[in-house]
Design a protein around this motif. Sequence first.
Motif, PDB file in Angstrom:
ATOM      1  N   THR A 285       0.826  -1.198   0.000  1.00  0.00           N
ATOM      2  CA  THR A 285       0.000   0.000   0.000  1.00  0.00           C
ATOM      3  C   THR A 285       0.864   1.252   0.000  1.00  0.00           C
ATOM      4  O   THR A 285       0.574   2.224  -0.705  1.00  0.00           O
ATOM      5  CB  THR A 285      -0.964  -0.003   1.203  1.00  0.00           C
ATOM      6  OG1 THR A 285      -1.739  -1.208   1.154  1.00  0.00           O
ATOM      7  CG2 THR A 285      -1.890   1.196   1.187  1.00  0.00           C
ATOM      8  N   HIS A 286       1.939   1.227   0.747  1.00  0.00           N
ATOM      9  CA  HIS A 286       2.884   2.353   0.750  1.00  0.00           C
ATOM     10  C   HIS A 286       3.445   2.577  -0.659  1.00  0.00           C
ATOM     11  O   HIS A 286       3.512   3.723  -1.132  1.00  0.00           O
ATOM     12  CB  HIS A 286       4.018   2.080   1.744  1.00  0.00           C
ATOM     13  CG  HIS A 286       5.106   3.088   1.701  1.00  0.00           C
ATOM     14  ND1 HIS A 286       4.977   4.348   2.250  1.00  0.00           N
ATOM     15  CD2 HIS A 286       6.345   3.029   1.165  1.00  0.00           C
ATOM     16  CE1 HIS A 286       6.095   5.024   2.039  1.00  0.00           C
ATOM     17  NE2 HIS A 286       6.936   4.240   1.391  1.00  0.00           N
ATOM     18  N   ASN A 287       3.823   1.498  -1.331  1.00  0.00           N
ATOM     19  CA  ASN A 287       4.344   1.615  -2.694  1.00  0.00           C
ATOM     20  C   ASN A 287       3.296   2.161  -3.651  1.00  0.00           C
ATOM     21  O   ASN A 287       3.609   2.967  -4.537  1.00  0.00           O
ATOM     22  CB  ASN A 287       4.875   0.269  -3.191  1.00  0.00           C
ATOM     23  CG  ASN A 287       6.136  -0.149  -2.465  1.00  0.00           C
ATOM     24  OD1 ASN A 287       6.797   0.655  -1.817  1.00  0.00           O
ATOM     25  ND2 ASN A 287       6.454  -1.422  -2.541  1.00  0.00           N
TER      26      ASN A 287
ATOM     27  N   GLN B  39       2.972   5.991  -2.923  1.00  0.00           N
ATOM     28  CA  GLN B  39       4.114   6.758  -3.431  1.00  0.00           C
ATOM     29  C   GLN B  39       4.114   6.849  -4.944  1.00  0.00           C
ATOM     30  O   GLN B  39       4.315   7.922  -5.504  1.00  0.00           O
ATOM     31  CB  GLN B  39       5.430   6.130  -2.964  1.00  0.00           C
ATOM     32  CG  GLN B  39       5.877   6.589  -1.619  1.00  0.00           C
ATOM     33  CD  GLN B  39       7.322   6.220  -1.390  1.00  0.00           C
ATOM     34  OE1 GLN B  39       7.734   5.090  -1.662  1.00  0.00           O
ATOM     35  NE2 GLN B  39       8.090   7.157  -0.881  1.00  0.00           N
ATOM     36  N   SER B  40       3.910   5.742  -5.602  1.00  0.00           N
ATOM     37  CA  SER B  40       4.001   5.735  -7.063  1.00  0.00           C
ATOM     38  C   SER B  40       2.821   6.441  -7.712  1.00  0.00           C
ATOM     39  O   SER B  40       2.981   7.088  -8.745  1.00  0.00           O
ATOM     40  CB  SER B  40       4.131   4.303  -7.586  1.00  0.00           C
ATOM     41  OG  SER B  40       3.017   3.527  -7.217  1.00  0.00           O
ATOM     42  N   SER B  41       1.645   6.375  -7.108  1.00  0.00           N
ATOM     43  CA  SER B  41       0.495   7.044  -7.718  1.00  0.00           C
ATOM     44  C   SER B  41       0.568   8.551  -7.513  1.00  0.00           C
ATOM     45  O   SER B  41       0.008   9.310  -8.309  1.00  0.00           O
ATOM     46  CB  SER B  41      -0.821   6.485  -7.184  1.00  0.00           C
ATOM     47  OG  SER B  41      -0.983   6.772  -5.818  1.00  0.00           O
TER      48      SER B  41
ATOM     49  N   ALA C  15       7.024   2.707 -11.761  1.00  0.00           N
ATOM     50  CA  ALA C  15       6.893   2.353 -10.349  1.00  0.00           C
ATOM     51  C   ALA C  15       5.441   2.001 -10.018  1.00  0.00           C
ATOM     52  O   ALA C  15       5.178   1.068  -9.256  1.00  0.00           O
ATOM     53  CB  ALA C  15       7.373   3.500  -9.465  1.00  0.00           C
ATOM     54  N   LEU C  16       4.495   2.731 -10.617  1.00  0.00           N
ATOM     55  CA  LEU C  16       3.079   2.438 -10.400  1.00  0.00           C
ATOM     56  C   LEU C  16       2.734   1.062 -10.967  1.00  0.00           C
ATOM     57  O   LEU C  16       2.043   0.277 -10.320  1.00  0.00           O
ATOM     58  CB  LEU C  16       2.199   3.515 -11.039  1.00  0.00           C
ATOM     59  CG  LEU C  16       0.687   3.297 -10.937  1.00  0.00           C
ATOM     60  CD1 LEU C  16       0.236   3.222  -9.484  1.00  0.00           C
ATOM     61  CD2 LEU C  16      -0.055   4.395 -11.683  1.00  0.00           C
ATOM     62  N   ALA C  17       3.217   0.767 -12.154  1.00  0.00           N
ATOM     63  CA  ALA C  17       2.958  -0.544 -12.757  1.00  0.00           C
ATOM     64  C   ALA C  17       3.527  -1.657 -11.880  1.00  0.00           C
ATOM     65  O   ALA C  17       2.875  -2.692 -11.678  1.00  0.00           O
ATOM     66  CB  ALA C  17       3.546  -0.606 -14.165  1.00  0.00           C
ATOM     67  N   ALA C  18       4.709  -1.448 -11.325  1.00  0.00           N
ATOM     68  CA  ALA C  18       5.321  -2.452 -10.448  1.00  0.00           C
ATOM     69  C   ALA C  18       4.504  -2.616  -9.161  1.00  0.00           C
ATOM     70  O   ALA C  18       4.273  -3.741  -8.696  1.00  0.00           O
ATOM     71  CB  ALA C  18       6.755  -2.069 -10.114  1.00  0.00           C
TER      72      ALA C  18
ATOM     73  N   ILE D 288      -9.011   0.180  -0.189  1.00  0.00           N
ATOM     74  CA  ILE D 288      -9.345  -1.226   0.101  1.00  0.00           C
ATOM     75  C   ILE D 288      -8.248  -1.852   0.959  1.00  0.00           C
ATOM     76  O   ILE D 288      -8.522  -2.485   1.982  1.00  0.00           O
ATOM     77  CB  ILE D 288      -9.547  -2.029  -1.203  1.00  0.00           C
ATOM     78  CG1 ILE D 288     -10.839  -1.592  -1.888  1.00  0.00           C
ATOM     79  CG2 ILE D 288      -9.549  -3.531  -0.926  1.00  0.00           C
ATOM     80  CD1 ILE D 288     -11.002  -2.130  -3.301  1.00  0.00           C
ATOM     81  N   ASN D 289      -7.001  -1.671   0.546  1.00  0.00           N
ATOM     82  CA  ASN D 289      -5.892  -2.249   1.309  1.00  0.00           C
ATOM     83  C   ASN D 289      -5.842  -1.678   2.722  1.00  0.00           C
ATOM     84  O   ASN D 289      -5.588  -2.404   3.690  1.00  0.00           O
ATOM     85  CB  ASN D 289      -4.560  -1.998   0.598  1.00  0.00           C
ATOM     86  CG  ASN D 289      -4.360  -2.882  -0.596  1.00  0.00           C
ATOM     87  OD1 ASN D 289      -5.254  -3.620  -1.004  1.00  0.00           O
ATOM     88  ND2 ASN D 289      -3.189  -2.807  -1.194  1.00  0.00           N
TER      89      ASN D 289
END
Length: 126
Positions: free
Chosen positions: A33-35, A38-40, A49-52, A110-111
Motif C-alpha cells: 500500500t505504501h508503494n 508513493q508511485s500514484s 513504479a506504479l505498474a510495479a 481497500i488495502n
Amino acid sequence: MYATTLAKTAYGNPAQPTRTLRGTEYELFARITHNLKQSSAGGPTQFAALAAALYENRRLWTTLAADVASPDNGLPSELRARLFYLNEFTQIHSRKVLAGAASADVLIEINTAIMRGLRHEDGAAA
C-alpha cells in the motif's frame, strides 16, 4: 570475523517478537500500500513504479483469493466470498489504472481497510 558476524545475525534479533501470520499479512499489505501511494502520487514520471506496485498488489490479491477459495480455509464463508470479490475488483480496477482511465486511490482504500481489520483483530486477540 565475517563468518562470526553472519553467525550472530543468521537468526535475526532474538529480542524481537515473533510475528503472527496476521502480523505478516499486515506488514505485506502495508508495504504494498505504501508503494501504491508513493508511485500514484508521482504522476506520469512514476508510471513504471506504479505498474510495479500494481503488479505486486495484484499478486497479493491473487494469492489471497486462492487461499480463501480453498475448502480448508477456516474463515466464515461470507467473509471468504467478500475477499474473493475484492480480488476480482482489484484485478479489473488495476487494468483501468494501467490504462490511465482510473486512479489507484480506491485500491489504496481497500488495502487500508484490510489493514485496519488485521490490526483490529490483532489487538482483540492480545
